[in-house]
Design a protein around this motif. Structure first.
Motif, short mmCIF file in Angstrom:
data_model
loop_
_atom_site.label_atom_id
_atom_site.label_comp_id
_atom_site.label_asym_id
_atom_site.label_seq_id
_atom_site.Cartn_x
_atom_site.Cartn_y
_atom_site.Cartn_z
N UNK A 230 -57.52 72.22 56.96
CA UNK A 230 -57.92 70.78 57.03
C UNK A 230 -58.60 70.17 58.19
N UNK A 231 -58.07 70.62 59.23
CA UNK A 231 -58.70 70.23 60.67
C UNK A 231 -60.07 70.94 60.78
N UNK A 232 -60.02 72.21 60.56
CA UNK A 232 -61.35 72.89 60.66
C UNK A 232 -62.54 72.20 59.67
N UNK A 233 -62.01 71.74 58.50
CA UNK A 233 -62.99 70.77 57.74
C UNK A 233 -63.45 69.54 58.32
N UNK A 234 -62.52 68.92 58.79
CA UNK A 234 -62.73 67.69 59.59
C UNK A 234 -63.75 67.92 60.54
N UNK A 235 -63.45 68.90 61.37
CA UNK A 235 -64.45 69.20 62.31
C UNK A 235 -65.88 69.17 62.02
N UNK A 236 -66.12 69.97 60.84
CA UNK A 236 -67.44 70.16 60.37
C UNK A 236 -67.83 69.03 59.33
N UNK A 237 -67.15 68.23 59.30
CA UNK A 237 -67.51 67.09 58.12
C UNK A 237 -68.91 66.53 58.51
N UNK A 238 -69.72 66.33 57.58
CA UNK A 238 -70.93 65.75 57.87
C UNK A 238 -72.02 66.52 58.44
N UNK A 239 -71.64 67.80 58.58
CA UNK A 239 -72.93 68.65 59.37
C UNK A 239 -72.92 69.81 58.57
N UNK A 240 -73.96 70.44 58.89
CA UNK A 240 -74.58 71.77 58.12
C UNK A 240 -73.37 72.81 58.16
N UNK A 241 -72.93 73.23 56.78
CA UNK A 241 -71.89 74.22 56.85
C UNK A 241 -70.60 73.44 56.12
N UNK A 242 -70.36 72.16 56.10
CA UNK A 242 -69.50 71.34 55.20
C UNK A 242 -69.81 71.29 54.04
N UNK B 202 -71.03 69.47 50.60
CA UNK B 202 -72.13 68.38 50.45
C UNK B 202 -71.80 67.95 49.03
N UNK B 203 -72.41 66.61 48.76
CA UNK B 203 -72.22 66.01 47.37
C UNK B 203 -73.70 66.17 46.64
N UNK B 204 -74.78 66.56 47.21
CA UNK B 204 -75.87 66.84 46.71
C UNK B 204 -77.07 67.53 47.44
N UNK B 205 -78.03 68.11 46.90
CA UNK B 205 -79.16 68.54 47.53
C UNK B 205 -79.61 67.99 48.71
N UNK B 206 -79.78 66.58 48.39
CA UNK B 206 -80.54 65.93 49.34
C UNK B 206 -79.41 65.75 50.69
N UNK B 207 -78.31 65.75 50.69
CA UNK B 207 -77.40 65.62 51.81
C UNK B 207 -77.51 66.90 52.38
N UNK B 208 -77.35 68.02 51.65
CA UNK B 208 -77.55 69.48 52.29
C UNK B 208 -78.76 69.45 53.04
N UNK B 209 -79.91 69.11 52.59
CA UNK B 209 -81.20 69.20 53.34
C UNK B 209 -81.20 68.46 54.52
N UNK B 210 -80.50 67.07 54.28
CA UNK B 210 -80.41 66.19 55.36
C UNK B 210 -79.76 66.72 56.79
N UNK B 211 -78.55 67.67 56.51
CA UNK B 211 -77.87 68.33 57.35
C UNK B 211 -78.81 69.39 57.99
N UNK B 212 -79.55 70.06 57.35
CA UNK B 212 -80.39 71.00 57.76
C UNK B 212 -81.41 70.59 58.83
N UNK B 213 -81.86 69.42 58.49
CA UNK B 213 -82.72 68.60 59.14
C UNK B 213 -82.30 68.21 60.55
#
Length: 324
Positions: free
Chosen positions: A239-251, A253-264
């Motif tokens: 859980x703590x590892x997931x929180x560290x990565x939250x909102x960033x590439x590797x966590x 995601x809810x959609x393709x758009x969110x994943x691509x935004x993390x890549x960018x």
């Protein structure tokens, strides 16, 4: 382990690829001019160990401990090896139970006899003074665990009637011979954004994109989840590892758009690195064209290389290069 935590595990274990993937990546990298490389998601260390022999300075990073330890043993380490006496120390009395298990979570993965072996080998490895030799010992231990878990109920009878200590000794002999390329190669265990921001003197960013994981999915634990739990001494860290990565590439995601935004977002963090090579496996979620469009919003795309593995694995690999 909750479904939410399992999703993180699935992403993290996307670092192992067949030899064809490695050959494809190396064939593309041969076309580029660089003397140093940053690997924010290093996964398995095959690419780093090959590039060392090209006289490339390798900075390998991964947020997972198992990948960091492998890179320490095989990329950062220039010369140290495990001696026969040290191997004996590592596997000494490995089947003898102590007062209690240090890591009871291993019972999820192994039978009780094997669990004691892994628990004791982890304990004995810490007795080695050199951090490189500890990393080598734990790397071989991971190889033993992968060997044990490669057998299922229908194939368990094929497992060699050897003690795991003997398997350890045999697998130790298969490790790559340490190679000193006279450069300061480094292994780190950081969040990828932080790692990239610190690579101010690296010629090339090699970004092997983690496989997208959708938050609504309830997927089983990843192939190498056991490695992380063995090395961290339990399973209460996810859980703590997931929180560290939250909102960033590797966590997740809810959609393709969110994943691509993390890549960018990660690529913009890497704007100071002269060359980029972005490796992507097409699995029906994101196409190489969509990914190229995102890369092109940050930097001009120079070339897109593809390799079709559909005959064997049903996927296609692409590698996008971009430079200033």
């Amino acid at each position: 382990m909750s479904d939410r935590v399992k999703r993180l595990v699935t992403y993290k274990n996307s670092g192992t690829f067949p030899n064809g993937w490695l050959a494809f990546e190396l064939s593309v990298l041969r076309r580029l001019k660089f003397s140093s490389i940053a690997l924010p998601f290093s996964g398995e260390s095959d690419l780093g160990t090959h590039l060392k022999r090209w006289r490339v300075r390798v900075a390998a990073n991964d947020p997972l401990l198992w990948a960091f330890i492998k890179a320490t043993a095989l990329v950062e380490n220039h010369s140290e090896q495990l001696s026969a006496d040290e191997v004996d120390t590592i596997v000494s009395d490995a089947y003898v139970p102590r007062d209690k298990l240090d890591n009871p979570s291993l019972l999820k993965w192994f039978n009780e006899t094997d669990t004691w072996w892994f628990d004791n080998v982890r304990f004995n490895s810490e007795r080695l003074r050199s951090p490189y030799k500890r990393a080598l010992a734990l790397t071989v231990g991971m190889m033993v665990g992968d060997y044990v878990l490669s057998f299922g109920p229908e194939t368990r009878n094929l497992r060699q009637p050897l003690s795991l200590s003997n398997v350890f000794k045999q697998l130790k002999e298969t490790l790559p011979y340490p190679y000193d390329n006279a450069l300061r190669n480094k292994s780190t265990n950081q969040e990828p954004h932080s790692f990239i921001a610190e690579r101010n003197h690296t010629d090339l960013l090699f970004l092997r994109l983690p496989a997208p994981v959708i938050q609504s999915e309830a997927t089983p634990p990843g192939r190498f989840t056991w490695r992380e739990e063995w090395l961290r001494g339990g399973d209460d860290f996810w859980v703590s590892l997931e929180q560290l990565q939250s909102g960033k590439l590797g966590a997740a995601v809810q959609s393709k758009k969110q994943y691509l935004r993390c890549v960018e977002d990660l690529l913009r963090t890497a704007a100071h690195i002269r060359l980029w090579a972005i490796a992507h496996t097409e699995n029906g979620f994101i196409s190489s064209d969509e990914l190229s469009e995102v890369v092109g919003q940050v930097r001009k795309v120079e070339a897109v290389y593809t390799k079709d593995f559909s005959d064997l694995l049903g996927v296609r690999s692409s590698l996008i290069t971009a430079g200033n």
